[in-house]
Design a protein around this motif. Structure first.
Motif, PDB file in Angstrom:
ATOM      1  N   LEU B   9       0.594  -1.118  -0.078  1.00 11.76           N
ATOM      2  CA  LEU B   9       0.526  -0.117   0.295  1.00 11.76           C
ATOM      3  C   LEU B   9       0.867   1.290   0.020  1.00 11.76           C
ATOM      4  O   LEU B   9       1.725   1.165   1.062  1.00 11.76           O
ATOM      5  CB  LEU B   9      -1.085  -0.119   1.642  1.00 11.76           C
ATOM      6  N   VAL B  13      -2.303   5.255   2.391  1.00  7.79           N
ATOM      7  CA  VAL B  13      -3.387   4.985   2.488  1.00  7.79           C
ATOM      8  C   VAL B  13      -3.039   3.807   3.509  1.00  7.79           C
ATOM      9  O   VAL B  13      -2.689   3.150   4.307  1.00  7.79           O
ATOM     10  CB  VAL B  13      -3.563   3.967   1.762  1.00  7.79           C
ATOM     11  N   LEU B  14      -4.358   4.394   4.427  1.00  7.61           N
ATOM     12  CA  LEU B  14      -4.137   3.298   5.725  1.00  7.61           C
ATOM     13  C   LEU B  14      -5.062   2.065   5.080  1.00  7.61           C
ATOM     14  O   LEU B  14      -5.689   1.114   4.547  1.00  7.61           O
ATOM     15  CB  LEU B  14      -6.370   4.104   6.040  1.00  7.61           C
ATOM     16  N   PRO B  16      -5.951  -1.236   7.523  1.00  9.04           N
ATOM     17  CA  PRO B  16      -6.922  -1.770   8.699  1.00  9.04           C
ATOM     18  C   PRO B  16      -6.346  -2.839   8.397  1.00  9.04           C
ATOM     19  O   PRO B  16      -6.604  -3.165  10.151  1.00  9.04           O
ATOM     20  CB  PRO B  16      -8.616  -1.456   7.765  1.00  9.04           C
ATOM     21  N   GLN B  17      -5.854  -4.025   7.643  1.00 13.39           N
ATOM     22  CA  GLN B  17      -5.165  -5.223   7.526  1.00 13.39           C
ATOM     23  C   GLN B  17      -3.920  -5.331   8.985  1.00 13.39           C
ATOM     24  O   GLN B  17      -3.900  -5.712   9.386  1.00 13.39           O
ATOM     25  CB  GLN B  17      -5.352  -5.625   6.216  1.00 13.39           C
ATOM     26  N   LYS B  40       1.923  -7.847  -0.186  1.00 13.45           N
ATOM     27  CA  LYS B  40       1.586  -9.151  -1.437  1.00 13.45           C
ATOM     28  C   LYS B  40       2.752  -9.142  -2.071  1.00 13.45           C
ATOM     29  O   LYS B  40       3.768  -8.616  -2.321  1.00 13.45           O
ATOM     30  CB  LYS B  40       0.201  -9.065  -2.366  1.00 13.45           C
ATOM     31  N   ARG B  60       1.408  -2.618 -13.595  1.00 13.37           N
ATOM     32  CA  ARG B  60       0.801  -1.815 -14.081  1.00 13.37           C
ATOM     33  C   ARG B  60      -1.074  -2.340 -14.248  1.00 13.37           C
ATOM     34  O   ARG B  60      -1.973  -1.622 -14.241  1.00 13.37           O
ATOM     35  CB  ARG B  60       1.527  -0.895 -14.965  1.00 13.37           C
ATOM     36  N   LEU B  62      -2.507  -5.022 -13.976  1.00 12.91           N
ATOM     37  CA  LEU B  62      -3.345  -6.308 -13.072  1.00 12.91           C
ATOM     38  C   LEU B  62      -2.399  -6.027 -11.998  1.00 12.91           C
ATOM     39  O   LEU B  62      -3.350  -5.979 -11.008  1.00 12.91           O
ATOM     40  CB  LEU B  62      -3.262  -7.445 -14.118  1.00 12.91           C
ATOM     41  N   LEU B  63      -1.411  -6.539 -11.564  1.00 14.34           N
ATOM     42  CA  LEU B  63      -0.832  -6.915 -10.264  1.00 14.34           C
ATOM     43  C   LEU B  63      -1.247  -5.952  -9.298  1.00 14.34           C
ATOM     44  O   LEU B  63      -0.866  -6.221  -8.752  1.00 14.34           O
ATOM     45  CB  LEU B  63       0.503  -7.455 -10.915  1.00 14.34           C
ATOM     46  N   ALA B  64      -1.144  -4.556  -9.477  1.00 19.22           N
ATOM     47  CA  ALA B  64      -0.673  -3.534  -8.300  1.00 19.22           C
ATOM     48  C   ALA B  64      -2.325  -2.506  -8.862  1.00 19.22           C
ATOM     49  O   ALA B  64      -2.435  -2.196  -9.549  1.00 19.22           O
ATOM     50  CB  ALA B  64       0.587  -3.197  -8.668  1.00 19.22           C
ATOM     51  N   ASN B  65      -2.764  -2.154  -8.451  1.00 12.66           N
ATOM     52  CA  ASN B  65      -3.898  -1.134  -8.303  1.00 12.66           C
ATOM     53  C   ASN B  65      -3.054   0.483  -7.532  1.00 12.66           C
ATOM     54  O   ASN B  65      -2.837   0.115  -7.020  1.00 12.66           O
ATOM     55  CB  ASN B  65      -5.269  -1.550  -7.166  1.00 12.66           C
ATOM     56  N   VAL B  67      -3.484   2.781  -8.335  1.00 11.76           N
ATOM     57  CA  VAL B  67      -4.290   4.289  -6.940  1.00 11.76           C
ATOM     58  C   VAL B  67      -4.183   4.573  -5.727  1.00 11.76           C
ATOM     59  O   VAL B  67      -3.913   5.659  -5.347  1.00 11.76           O
ATOM     60  CB  VAL B  67      -6.139   3.887  -7.336  1.00 11.76           C
ATOM     61  N   ILE B  68      -3.710   2.380  -4.997  1.00  8.26           N
ATOM     62  CA  ILE B  68      -2.930   2.662  -3.485  1.00  8.26           C
ATOM     63  C   ILE B  68      -2.335   1.543  -3.343  1.00  8.26           C
ATOM     64  O   ILE B  68      -1.776   2.447  -2.208  1.00  8.26           O
ATOM     65  CB  ILE B  68      -4.540   2.091  -2.814  1.00  8.26           C
TER      66      ILE B  68
END
Lengths: 221, 78
Positions: B9, B13-14, B16-17, B40, B60, B62-65, B67-68
């Protein structure tokens, strides 16, 4: 109004969405499997249902967003065809880049499944014309990854442009600025975590979702 | 050839996990933890000669988003 409901492996609200559209529009939507590369001709609405497409593998909505049918959805959205994504459908739309931001794990880590109070933040969108701005409605949510996040610049922009359609009137999942549903810059794509298709008949416990479909029908027809 | 992709992350970016893991570790009596972030690890088995650019494109697309999430690629000798 001719509509299509997408179906991915793991979708579980596709029939609810179909039933809601059927009741309101009097027309049965085409159910379109994720492997299709084209949508039926003359479609006035594409609806992306809730559920757990591809088992939420990698990230919620990530796999579905890259499925063949989504190329056709992206092309249709660019032509101005209305696209409604509910719950997992919202996650798919952000993963596909059709809406900004991302839907992360709920801040409290729990799956949230209950009716929630929402404020209609903008009743001028294609999808919210059945409501009044500032009106409080109750629509159920059922999700684990509904925590909407984007950078401050993006949040300022979508708020400034009136693209927030719904906000949680009570704390729900940690979403930035209480955002429950947003539209794209052209205004023809809506993603929302609450399930309007689960609030259609009095027997559902409420009918506040029905006006979304009625307003959309009026706007499109 | 193999590559490892680490998806994390973005700072700010928060997570919570990560917070829940942090609390659980403290509940087990581990002290001195000032933060936990969860990510991950994705291991790719690739045809020899797969370019770094191709792996980056996989990240870019698929494996990572992005945005976050950030990603880091590590090529591994067999």
């Amino acid at each position: 109004m001719n509509s299509a409901v997408l179906v991915f492996p793991g979708s579980n609200c596709d029939r609810d969405l179909k039933a809601a559209i059927e009741v309101v529009t009097g027309r049965t939507p085409a159910m379109v499997w994720h492997r299709e590369s084209a949508l039926p001709d003359g479609i006035d609405l594409i609806a992306i249902p809730g559920g757990f497409s591809y088992g939420d593998y990698l990230r919620s909505g990530a796999m579905a967003a890259r499925s063949p049918v989504m190329r056709a959805v992206t092309a249709a959205a660019a032509r101005g065809v209305p696209v409604l994504g509910v719950c997992n459908g919202f996650q798919v739309l952000t993963e596909a880049g059709l809406l900004p931001g991302a839907l992360m794990r709920n801040a409290g880590l729990s799956f949230v499944c209950r009716p929630v109070a929402l404020d209609v933040a903008n009743s001028q969108t294609l999808f919210t014309q059945g409501y009044r701005s500032g009106e409080r409605v109750t629509i159920p949510v059922a999700h684990h990854d509904g925590n909407f996040q984007a950078d401050d610049e993006t949040l300022d922009r979508i708020e400034g442009e009136g693209r927030v359609a719904f906000r949680y009137a009570e704390e729900c999942n940690g979403s930035a600025r209480g955002i429950a549903g947003i539209v794209n810059d052209a205004g023809n794509v809506l993603g929302m975590m609450p399930h309007p298709e689960r609030a259609i008949e009095p027997a559902h416990g409420g009918t506040d979702g029905r006006r979304l479909f009625e307003g959309l029908l009026e706007a499109v027809a | 050839m193999k590559a490892r992709v680490f998806v994390t992350l973005k700072p700010g970016v928060l997570d919570p996990q990560g917070k829940a893991i942090h609390h659980a570790l403290e509940g087990l009596g581990f002290g001195g933890i000032t933060g936990v972030r969860a990510g991950k690890l994705i291991e790719l088995e690739l045809a020899d000669g797969t370019s770094e650019a191709a792996i980056e494109a996989m990240c870019r697309k698929l494996l990572a988003n992005t945005v976050i999430e950030n990603f880091r690629i590590e090529q591994v000798a067999d």
